[in-house]
Design an enzyme around this catalytic site. Structure first.
Site, PDB file in Angstrom:
ATOM      1  N   SER A   1      40.954  40.165  36.271  1.00  0.00           N
ATOM      2  CA  SER A   1      39.706  39.405  35.837  1.00  0.00           C
ATOM      3  C   SER A   1      38.446  40.012  35.522  1.00  0.00           C
ATOM      4  O   SER A   1      37.532  39.627  34.770  1.00  0.00           O
ATOM      5  CB  SER A   1      39.824  38.338  36.907  1.00  0.00           C
ATOM      6  OG  SER A   1      39.521  38.810  38.175  1.00  0.00           O
TER       7      SER A   1
ATOM      8  N   ASP B   1      30.954  33.719  41.390  1.00  0.00           N
ATOM      9  CA  ASP B   1      31.767  32.705  42.288  1.00  0.00           C
ATOM     10  C   ASP B   1      32.080  33.470  43.564  1.00  0.00           C
ATOM     11  O   ASP B   1      31.363  34.773  43.740  1.00  0.00           O
ATOM     12  CB  ASP B   1      33.085  32.385  41.544  1.00  0.00           C
ATOM     13  CG  ASP B   1      33.919  33.378  40.869  1.00  0.00           C
ATOM     14  OD1 ASP B   1      33.595  34.576  41.345  1.00  0.00           O
ATOM     15  OD2 ASP B   1      34.751  33.435  40.041  1.00  0.00           O
TER      16      ASP B   1
ATOM     17  N   HIS C   1      33.654  37.106  41.904  1.00  0.00           N
ATOM     18  CA  HIS C   1      33.197  38.146  40.848  1.00  0.00           C
ATOM     19  C   HIS C   1      31.687  38.299  40.648  1.00  0.00           C
ATOM     20  O   HIS C   1      31.038  37.080  40.702  1.00  0.00           O
ATOM     21  CB  HIS C   1      33.767  37.522  39.470  1.00  0.00           C
ATOM     22  CG  HIS C   1      35.091  37.248  39.301  1.00  0.00           C
ATOM     23  ND1 HIS C   1      35.855  36.052  39.767  1.00  0.00           N
ATOM     24  CD2 HIS C   1      36.243  38.087  39.161  1.00  0.00           C
ATOM     25  CE1 HIS C   1      37.136  36.181  39.717  1.00  0.00           C
ATOM     26  NE2 HIS C   1      37.501  37.476  39.460  1.00  0.00           N
TER      27      HIS C   1
END
Ligand SMILES: *[C@@H]1O[C@H](CO)[C@@H](O)[C@H](O)[C@H]1NC(C)=O
Length: 372
Positions: free
Chosen positions: A58, A347, A350
């Protein structure tokens, strides 16, 4: 010196007007440097980096998961709230990812698209794409648990991409692009944080050092695979201090949500196995520049000294309570913090654009010369 036709009027105007010469010199260098005048870092003379090509998880997923049946997605608000047009693109942050930032700093382009972006313009292939898929990892179990793209899947798409490139520009130019581009390989934190610690399916078979060994040997195989396909300049990112990301503080940091030391130690053990692997490959694969990128220490330094970086909050994400929300749990029903530039994490997993900007600048400053 050969001067292109378009330069000649400029030379004449230098002779005509000395007062305007600084403007002319500016225009002159602009023309000479062409597209790469946007580069913010200086590459050695004669060095070209035609494209950035990313693999992994991600951190450099540019939207690959948008059309997959998985919960590991970020193509809805508040993700992307600071991206151009406030577009949620599937990037797991409020704005650009490190892959975009690195392409931009190298003067290549401002946005690095996902290879799987259905609206991608084929011209983008020439300057790079990302194959990365949020939630993926070196352990083949890691992408399986959340139905995302494994490294094998990403490799398969990379092969397909190479064929498309050959169709567009021919064999020789394709080889040039592959040999000179910068490859980013970013993974490992989902193996440790999700597969090993949170889900725990590997704990029965492996202790931390042997699991870290499995990860490093899988990384080694992948690096050799992309080398065989033509990659030469490869940045291999180590694991961050995963025990200090907000979700892992919540899950493993006790009532005070301290950094989960056991998780951080595992990241360090893994890094201590990955680094020699990259060094060995760098010295044995001809013409390669395979560089281990330490992300552990720069990120830990921000966490320990946030004010030096203009950051106020490091133990919570900006989305929701900040303690646990990530992917579909961080959605438009939740409030976000008033100023995400004061937060290290967007978040619970990240970094924010602010956090990524600091890290990318440090990493480029420290390692860019190792690739040339
Ligand atoms: C990689 O190998 C080259 C020689 O092929 C060497 O000059 C360079 O320092 C090595 N880089 C790293 C990071 O070990």
């Amino acid at each position: 010196m050969y001067l292109p036709y378009m330069m000649k009027p400029l030379i004449i105007s230098i002779k005509l007007s000395s007062s305007k010469s600084s403007l002319v010199i500016f225009l002159f260098s602009f023309l000479l440097l062409g597209d790469h005048s946007r580069a913010r870092i200086t590459l050695p003379e004669g060095v070209t980096v035609p494209a950035v090509i990313a693999f992994g998880d991600s951190i450099v997923d540019q939207g690959a998961n948008n059309n997959l049946k998985t919960v590991v997605k970020a193509n809805f608000p508040p993700y992307g709230q600071d991206f151009p047009d406030q577009m949620p693109t599937g990037r797991f942050t409020n704005n650009k990812t490190p892959a975009d930032m690195i392409a931009e700093e190298l003067g290549i382009k401002e946005i690095l698209p996902a290879y799987l972006d259905p609206s991608i313009d084929n011209k983008e292939y020439l300057t790079g794409v990302s194959f990365a898929s949020g939630g993926s990892g070196y352990d083949p179990q890691t992408p399986k648990i959340v139905d995302v793209l494994s490294f094998d899947d990403q490799l398969k798409q990379f092969r397909e991409y190479i064929e498309k490139l050959k169709g567009m520009v021919g064999e020789e130019k394709t080889q040039f692009i592959l040999e000179n581009s910068l490859f980013l390989v970013v993974a490992g934190s989902d193996d440790l944080a999700n597969t090993y610690f949170t889900i725990g399916i590997r704990k029965l078979e492996y202790d931390v050092p042997s699991y870290a060994g499995l990860m490093a040997s899988s990384a080694s195989n992948f690096l050799q695979d992309i080398y065989k396909l033509g990659a030469r300049r490869i940045a291999v990112f180590g694991a961050p201090p995963i025990g200090c990301v907000p979700s892992q503080r919540t899950l493993g940091g006790g009532g005070l949500r301290a950094c989960a030391e056991e998780y951080n130690q595992a990241a360090q053990i893994y890094n201590s196995k990955l680094q020699p692997v990259t060094q060995y490959l760098n010295s044995t694969l001809a013409q390669s520049r395979i560089v281990y990128i330490d992300i552990y220490n720069p990120l830990l330094d921000i966490i320990e000294n946030p004010l030096q970086y203009g950051i106020e909050v490091v133990d919570k994400g900006c989305c929701g309570t900040g303690n646990i929300e990530v992917a579909i749990l961080c959605n438009k029903l939740l409030p976000t913090c008033p100023d995400d530039s004061k937060y290290l994490f967007w978040d619970s997993y990240h970094p924010t654009n602010k956090g990524y900007t600091i890290l990318v600048n440090e990493v480029l400053g420290k390692y860019v010369d190792d690739f040339f």
